[in-house]
Write a protein that holds these residues in place. Structure first.
Motif, short mmCIF file in Angstrom:
data_model
loop_
_atom_site.label_atom_id
_atom_site.label_comp_id
_atom_site.label_asym_id
_atom_site.label_seq_id
_atom_site.Cartn_x
_atom_site.Cartn_y
_atom_site.Cartn_z
N ARG A 210 -52.65 -5.07 64.26
CA ARG A 210 -51.40 -5.84 63.99
C ARG A 210 -50.50 -5.05 63.05
O ARG A 210 -49.29 -4.92 63.28
CB ARG A 210 -51.74 -7.18 63.35
CG ARG A 210 -52.24 -8.20 64.33
CD ARG A 210 -52.73 -9.42 63.59
NE ARG A 210 -51.68 -10.09 62.83
CZ ARG A 210 -51.91 -11.00 61.87
NH1 ARG A 210 -53.15 -11.34 61.57
NH2 ARG A 210 -50.92 -11.59 61.25
N VAL A 214 -46.59 -3.97 63.57
CA VAL A 214 -45.65 -4.58 62.62
C VAL A 214 -44.95 -3.51 61.77
O VAL A 214 -43.74 -3.59 61.52
CB VAL A 214 -46.40 -5.62 61.74
CG1 VAL A 214 -45.59 -6.01 60.52
CG2 VAL A 214 -46.74 -6.86 62.58
N THR A 224 -36.63 -10.66 60.95
CA THR A 224 -37.90 -11.38 60.69
C THR A 224 -38.46 -11.97 61.97
O THR A 224 -39.67 -11.91 62.23
CB THR A 224 -37.66 -12.49 59.64
OG1 THR A 224 -37.09 -11.88 58.50
CG2 THR A 224 -38.96 -13.16 59.25
N ASP A 225 -37.60 -12.56 62.79
CA ASP A 225 -38.08 -13.17 64.04
C ASP A 225 -38.76 -12.12 64.93
O ASP A 225 -39.79 -12.39 65.54
CB ASP A 225 -36.91 -13.79 64.83
CG ASP A 225 -36.53 -15.14 64.25
OD1 ASP A 225 -37.26 -15.62 63.35
OD2 ASP A 225 -35.51 -15.70 64.69
N ASN A 228 -42.11 -11.03 63.57
CA ASN A 228 -43.12 -12.06 63.88
C ASN A 228 -43.55 -12.00 65.35
O ASN A 228 -44.72 -12.19 65.68
CB ASN A 228 -42.60 -13.46 63.53
CG ASN A 228 -42.46 -13.63 62.03
OD1 ASN A 228 -43.10 -12.90 61.26
ND2 ASN A 228 -41.62 -14.56 61.59
N ASP A 231 -45.81 -9.14 65.80
CA ASP A 231 -47.10 -9.49 65.21
C ASP A 231 -47.94 -10.34 66.18
O ASP A 231 -49.13 -10.09 66.39
CB ASP A 231 -46.86 -10.25 63.90
CG ASP A 231 -48.12 -10.38 63.06
OD1 ASP A 231 -49.15 -9.79 63.43
OD2 ASP A 231 -48.08 -11.08 62.03
N ARG A 232 -47.30 -11.33 66.83
CA ARG A 232 -48.03 -12.18 67.81
C ARG A 232 -48.51 -11.33 68.99
O ARG A 232 -49.64 -11.48 69.45
CB ARG A 232 -47.13 -13.32 68.32
CG ARG A 232 -46.92 -14.42 67.28
CD ARG A 232 -46.35 -15.68 67.95
NE ARG A 232 -45.05 -15.47 68.59
CZ ARG A 232 -43.88 -15.44 67.95
NH1 ARG A 232 -43.84 -15.62 66.64
NH2 ARG A 232 -42.75 -15.23 68.60
#
Ligand code: GRG
Length: 318
Positions: A210, A214, A224-225, A228, A231-232
């Motif tokens: 991850r 990231v 930020t979105d 994220n 990251d998912r």
């Protein structure tokens, strides 16, 4: 990078990473020759470079998606992400060196060659791992050597992301759970159920995977979105990677794996095939890849190689 196929992208990324690792790793007189040689023996032993590839691919995908705050050429974004990519490969290599030691997994074959402690002895292998670990963070602090405040802020975020992933909350914690589950922590043995197994892998291998993606997104200036979403995506890729690793340990040959096959079963280690069977494990890995790909579509990060890399992690060709 202007690759026209995944194979081309993987090759170009590996060349870029290997050249940078060679440049970044210390040599005499900065450090004693034996430390330099031992670190290089393991770093250049022929790993797939999955993690740095994810870093570079995430940076490029964010750049191409337009979901970044920076302007400039894609090559600039890639060079911003390269130190993080190399730092993570150094940490990954240190973890393999230490994992192979007699006190941990006690393995004699890694990346198709005798393990570092077999060649240099336990003491030098421990020190080479320690050296790579420390050097990874020195590199993150030093490079890219920009005076720009926005880049300095990204570097600081990435330092924290990688430190968290490598440390007690991540890889070190996961390895400790693994030792407990394998009966190698006297007086502290535990038995893992399915959720315990998932937690162990999320920390031991998932966290660094991850952090790889990231870090690339952050260095490319992702919102930020988008950080994220990346990251998912990487959480699912990391889980698929681990499930496939467990399957290969059952099915693979040592020559194909580059490490000793059948170690998990021999060590009575909990694995996905042991808990769920081979067929269910294969379909769980396929589900992870499908989810990872959908995450990219939902976040509109479809330009670049992240989608193809999710599939590659399962097939492991090239
Ligand atoms: C010593 C703190 C500490 C941690 C060790 C990751 C790890 C924790 C140990 C490795 C044990 C292992 C073989 C886990 C299976 C998944 C894995 C990390 C495989 C090796 O990674 P690859 O396939 O290796 O990316 P290459 O050689 O291609 O880089």
């Amino acid at each position: 990078m202007t690759a026209t196929s995944l194979g081309e992208f993987l090759n170009a990324a590996r060349v870029q990473v290997d050249e940078a690792l060679d440049r970044f790793l210390p040599r005499p007189p900065v450090c004693p020759a034996i430390v330099s040689e031992a670190m290089r023996y393991s770093v250049f032993a022929g790993g797939k470079r999955l993690r740095p590839i994810l870093t570079l691919a995430a940076a490029e995908a964010i750049h191409r998606s337009g979901g970044h705050r920076a302007s400039g050429a894609v090559e600039t974004t890639s060079s911003l992400a390269l130190p993080a990519a190399c730092s993570i490969e150094m940490i990954h290599t240190y973890s393999l060196i230490h994992d192979d030691l007699p006190a941990m997994d006690n393995d004699t074959l890694r990346r198709g060659r005798p393990t570092l402690h077999v060649v240099y002895g336990d003491g030098i292998a421990i020190l080479a791992g320690d050296g790579l670990h420390a050097e990874a963070f020195t590199l993150l602090a030093r490079e890219p050597a920009a005076t720009d405040e926005a880049i300095a802020a990204r570097k600081l975020r990435v330092l924290r992301v990688i430190g968290d992933a490598a440390g007690p909350a991540g890889m070190v914690g996961g390895q400790a759970i693994d030792l407990q589950a394998a009966g190698q922590a006297p007086g502290h043995a535990i038995t893992l159920d399915a959720s315990g197994l998932q937690e162990m892998h999320a920390r031991k291998t998932g966290a660094l995977i991850r952090a790889s993606a990231v870090s690339g997104a952050i260095m490319a200036g992702a919102t930020t979105d988008l950080v994220n979403a990346v990251d998912r995506y990487a959480t699912d890729v990391g889980l698929a990677f681990q499930i496939v690793d467990d399957i290969l340990d059952v099915e693979g040959q040592a020559e194909q794996l580059g490490k000793t096959a059948g170690k998990d079963a021999a060590g009575a280690k909990p694995t996905y095939p042991a808990l769920f069977g081979l067929d269910a494990s294969r379909s769980m890995a396929a589900d992870c890849v499908a989810r990872a790909r959908q995450t990219l579509v939902d976040a509109m990060v479809t330009d670049g190689w992240l989608d193809a890399i999710a599939e590659w992690v399962v097939v492991r060709k090239n």
